[in-house]
Motif scaffolding. Structure first.
Motif, PDB file in Angstrom:
ATOM      1  N   GLN A 162     -25.955  23.708  31.401  1.00 60.17           N
ATOM      2  CA  GLN A 162     -26.347  24.695  30.406  1.00 60.17           C
ATOM      3  C   GLN A 162     -25.223  25.701  30.197  1.00 60.17           C
ATOM      4  O   GLN A 162     -24.553  26.115  31.143  1.00 60.17           O
ATOM      5  CB  GLN A 162     -27.600  25.446  30.861  1.00 60.17           C
ATOM      6  N   GLU A 179     -27.323  29.496  26.736  1.00 52.88           N
ATOM      7  CA  GLU A 179     -28.619  28.859  27.005  1.00 52.88           C
ATOM      8  C   GLU A 179     -29.318  29.533  28.179  1.00 52.88           C
ATOM      9  O   GLU A 179     -30.532  29.744  28.139  1.00 52.88           O
ATOM     10  CB  GLU A 179     -28.435  27.373  27.295  1.00 52.88           C
ATOM     11  N   HIS A 210     -32.831  31.438  27.835  1.00 53.90           N
ATOM     12  CA  HIS A 210     -33.972  31.054  28.676  1.00 53.90           C
ATOM     13  C   HIS A 210     -34.573  32.296  29.323  1.00 53.90           C
ATOM     14  O   HIS A 210     -35.795  32.484  29.336  1.00 53.90           O
ATOM     15  CB  HIS A 210     -33.526  30.049  29.733  1.00 53.90           C
ATOM     16  N   LYS A 211     -33.725  33.179  29.821  1.00 55.89           N
ATOM     17  CA  LYS A 211     -34.178  34.435  30.426  1.00 55.89           C
ATOM     18  C   LYS A 211     -34.915  35.287  29.384  1.00 55.89           C
ATOM     19  O   LYS A 211     -35.999  35.808  29.643  1.00 55.89           O
ATOM     20  CB  LYS A 211     -32.978  35.199  30.988  1.00 55.89           C
ATOM     21  N   THR A 240     -38.375  33.808  28.602  1.00 57.83           N
ATOM     22  CA  THR A 240     -39.364  33.983  29.674  1.00 57.83           C
ATOM     23  C   THR A 240     -39.830  35.433  29.780  1.00 57.83           C
ATOM     24  O   THR A 240     -40.923  35.691  30.260  1.00 57.83           O
ATOM     25  CB  THR A 240     -38.823  33.510  31.043  1.00 57.83           C
ATOM     26  N   LYS A 284     -39.225  21.565  24.150  1.00 59.72           N
ATOM     27  CA  LYS A 284     -38.716  22.571  25.090  1.00 59.72           C
ATOM     28  C   LYS A 284     -37.280  22.286  25.549  1.00 59.72           C
ATOM     29  O   LYS A 284     -36.642  23.142  26.138  1.00 59.72           O
ATOM     30  CB  LYS A 284     -39.628  22.660  26.323  1.00 59.72           C
ATOM     31  N   LEU A 294     -33.962  24.788  23.378  1.00 56.49           N
ATOM     32  CA  LEU A 294     -34.295  26.209  23.318  1.00 56.49           C
ATOM     33  C   LEU A 294     -33.482  26.952  22.268  1.00 56.49           C
ATOM     34  O   LEU A 294     -33.881  28.023  21.829  1.00 56.49           O
ATOM     35  CB  LEU A 294     -34.032  26.877  24.675  1.00 56.49           C
TER      36      LEU A 294
END
Length: 184
Positions: free
Chosen positions: A28, A32, A36-37, A40, A56, A59
């Motif tokens: 990643q 990315e 992702h962080k 979430t 999924k 992203l």
């Protein structure tokens, strides 16, 4: 000596297999990982939702749906596409409105005029900030920084007419010569 050659061949074969597996499980990018962080940690208003049409595993491309619960656009449903660069957060995401809308800050091609997506973008900003910015455009459209100059002029000069135009557009009618799909 023959045993040594077989060991070396076996090591080469294992390295080749490991490289093949590594290619399918790509590493990643920093963008990315940051995205992702951000995803979430999203804290969206209840009138906003996020979806991943490509699954999924992708992203970097997603959609955000905004259903304003106040203002001129109350009851409408507006979908935005996000394309996030691998160098995110050093570059703002590319955001377009898929829903044709009569709005001073969104043109008929779906381009969005939001300062944090252009000159005011900073790496400390995140996806949550962008979504709140888009949400804010529907609760308080800005006639001072327009992409749709006609809508901005009507909002500035005749807010009642602007409200009528927004309703007509959201119900699938015409505003001037422009037809809008129903989004309510």
């Amino acid at each position: 000596m023959i045993g040594l050659f077989k060991v070396k061949e076996k090591q080469k074969e294992e390295a080749k297999n490991n490289n093949a597996r590594g290619a399918s499980a790509k590493k990643q990018s920093a963008g990315e990982l940051r995205l992702h962080k951000d995803i979430t940690e999203l804290n969206l208003p209840k009138s906003c939702s996020i979806s991943f049409p490509n699954g999924k595993n992708d992203l970097m491309n997603f959609e955000v749906t905004i259903k304003p619960d106040d203002g001129y656009y109350l009851g409408g449903k507006f979908v935005f596409t996000f394309q996030v660069s691998p160098v995110y957060p050093h570059e703002a995401p590319k955001v377009k409105c898929k829903t044709k809308v009569y709005h001073p800050n969104i043109d008929l091609e779906g381009n969005v005029c939001l300062n944090i997506l252009r000159e005011d973008w900073k790496p400390v900003l995140n996806i949550n900030t962008v979504i709140y910015g888009l949400f804010h455009l529907f609760t308080e459209p800005n006639h001072e920084d327009p992409l749709n100059h006609d809508a901005a002029a009507v909002l500035r000069d005749n807010p009642k007419q602007f409200e009528a135009n927004v309703k007509r557009a959201m119900y699938g009618g015409f505003v001037g010569q422009t037809s809008f799909p129903r989004c309510i």
